[in-house]
Design a protein around this motif. Structure first.
Motif, PDB file in Angstrom:
ATOM      1  N   PRO A 146       5.782  16.490 -17.474  1.00 54.34           N
ATOM      2  CA  PRO A 146       5.707  17.868 -17.991  1.00 54.34           C
ATOM      3  C   PRO A 146       6.426  18.880 -17.103  1.00 54.34           C
ATOM      4  O   PRO A 146       7.094  19.786 -17.609  1.00 54.34           O
ATOM      5  CB  PRO A 146       4.205  18.160 -18.035  1.00 54.34           C
ATOM      6  N   PHE A 147       6.329  18.717 -15.800  1.00 54.32           N
ATOM      7  CA  PHE A 147       6.996  19.653 -14.896  1.00 54.32           C
ATOM      8  C   PHE A 147       8.513  19.507 -14.977  1.00 54.32           C
ATOM      9  O   PHE A 147       9.239  20.492 -14.933  1.00 54.32           O
ATOM     10  CB  PHE A 147       6.507  19.442 -13.460  1.00 54.32           C
ATOM     11  N   ALA A 148       8.984  18.281 -15.095  1.00 52.18           N
ATOM     12  CA  ALA A 148      10.423  18.057 -15.220  1.00 52.18           C
ATOM     13  C   ALA A 148      10.934  18.616 -16.551  1.00 52.18           C
ATOM     14  O   ALA A 148      12.000  19.232 -16.611  1.00 52.18           O
ATOM     15  CB  ALA A 148      10.737  16.571 -15.114  1.00 52.18           C
ATOM     16  N   ALA A 149      10.173  18.420 -17.608  1.00 49.07           N
ATOM     17  CA  ALA A 149      10.601  18.885 -18.928  1.00 49.07           C
ATOM     18  C   ALA A 149      10.646  20.405 -19.009  1.00 49.07           C
ATOM     19  O   ALA A 149      11.511  20.970 -19.693  1.00 49.07           O
ATOM     20  CB  ALA A 149       9.666  18.336 -19.998  1.00 49.07           C
ATOM     21  N   LEU A 150       9.757  21.084 -18.311  1.00 50.91           N
ATOM     22  CA  LEU A 150       9.724  22.549 -18.365  1.00 50.91           C
ATOM     23  C   LEU A 150      11.039  23.169 -17.896  1.00 50.91           C
ATOM     24  O   LEU A 150      11.418  24.238 -18.341  1.00 50.91           O
ATOM     25  CB  LEU A 150       8.570  23.097 -17.528  1.00 50.91           C
ATOM     26  N   GLY A 151      11.737  22.511 -17.004  1.00 50.52           N
ATOM     27  CA  GLY A 151      12.990  23.044 -16.499  1.00 50.52           C
ATOM     28  C   GLY A 151      14.135  22.935 -17.483  1.00 50.52           C
ATOM     29  O   GLY A 151      15.115  23.663 -17.400  1.00 50.52           O
ATOM     30  N   PHE A 152      14.044  22.022 -18.440  1.00 57.18           N
ATOM     31  CA  PHE A 152      15.163  21.750 -19.327  1.00 57.18           C
ATOM     32  C   PHE A 152      14.927  22.164 -20.769  1.00 57.18           C
ATOM     33  O   PHE A 152      15.873  22.281 -21.539  1.00 57.18           O
ATOM     34  CB  PHE A 152      15.493  20.247 -19.287  1.00 57.18           C
ATOM     35  N   ILE A 153      13.696  22.388 -21.171  1.00 56.14           N
ATOM     36  CA  ILE A 153      13.379  22.687 -22.573  1.00 56.14           C
ATOM     37  C   ILE A 153      13.728  24.131 -22.913  1.00 56.14           C
ATOM     38  O   ILE A 153      13.364  25.054 -22.188  1.00 56.14           O
ATOM     39  CB  ILE A 153      11.897  22.431 -22.863  1.00 56.14           C
ATOM     40  N   THR A 154      14.425  24.315 -24.025  1.00 57.92           N
ATOM     41  CA  THR A 154      14.605  25.640 -24.629  1.00 57.92           C
ATOM     42  C   THR A 154      14.336  25.497 -26.125  1.00 57.92           C
ATOM     43  O   THR A 154      14.672  24.484 -26.726  1.00 57.92           O
ATOM     44  CB  THR A 154      16.026  26.205 -24.418  1.00 57.92           C
ATOM     45  N   TYR A 155      13.726  26.509 -26.696  1.00 57.40           N
ATOM     46  CA  TYR A 155      13.390  26.497 -28.114  1.00 57.40           C
ATOM     47  C   TYR A 155      13.691  27.879 -28.670  1.00 57.40           C
ATOM     48  O   TYR A 155      13.113  28.863 -28.209  1.00 57.40           O
ATOM     49  CB  TYR A 155      11.911  26.137 -28.293  1.00 57.40           C
ATOM     50  N   HIS A 156      14.594  27.953 -29.606  1.00 63.03           N
ATOM     51  CA  HIS A 156      15.038  29.221 -30.186  1.00 63.03           C
ATOM     52  C   HIS A 156      15.487  30.201 -29.107  1.00 63.03           C
ATOM     53  O   HIS A 156      15.182  31.396 -29.169  1.00 63.03           O
ATOM     54  CB  HIS A 156      13.942  29.856 -31.039  1.00 63.03           C
TER      55      HIS A 156
END
Length: 114
Positions: free
Chosen positions: A61-71
């Motif tokens: 989850p911490f790694a994904a937070l850095g790369f996720i963008t939504y709209h």
């Protein structure tokens, strides 16, 4: 010499460390710290394979937070928007059907039936 330019200028992110943006780098380091912390915390209690899976699941989850963008929103902006819309400021939207043709001819239709 060729210089790569994004088609959409708003999608540009400056690379700081190892080709990552500052935000991605910080969240990657945070994920590594969580994985190492979980390893040392759980190693005395579980086997190596179980601890490795727990480290992966804990750091993901911490790694994904850095790369996720939504709209166009980062993960924390999206989570804040979701929290506001679902919990802090929920609205109930009602749909009331209306028939404009019936409303326009209401007097004639009711007058003819009586």
């Amino acid at each position: 010499m060729e210089v790569k330019i994004n088609r959409e200028i708003r999608n540009y992110t400056e690379s700081m460390f190892f080709g990552l943006s500052m935000r991605q780098f910080v969240f990657s380091v945070l994920a590594i710290l969580v994985a190492v912390g979980l390893y040392f915390l759980l190693k005395p209690h579980f086997g190596t394979e179980t601890v490795s899976w727990m480290c992966i699941l804990g750091a993901a989850p911490f790694a994904a937070l850095g790369f996720i963008t939504y709209h166009g929103m980062t993960a924390e902006q999206f989570l804040w928007a979701w929290l506001r819309s679902e919990l802090l400021e929920p609205k109930e939207l009602r749909f009331e059907a209306s028939n404009l043709y019936y409303e326009a001819l209401k007097d004639k239709l009711e007058g003819g039936k009586s």
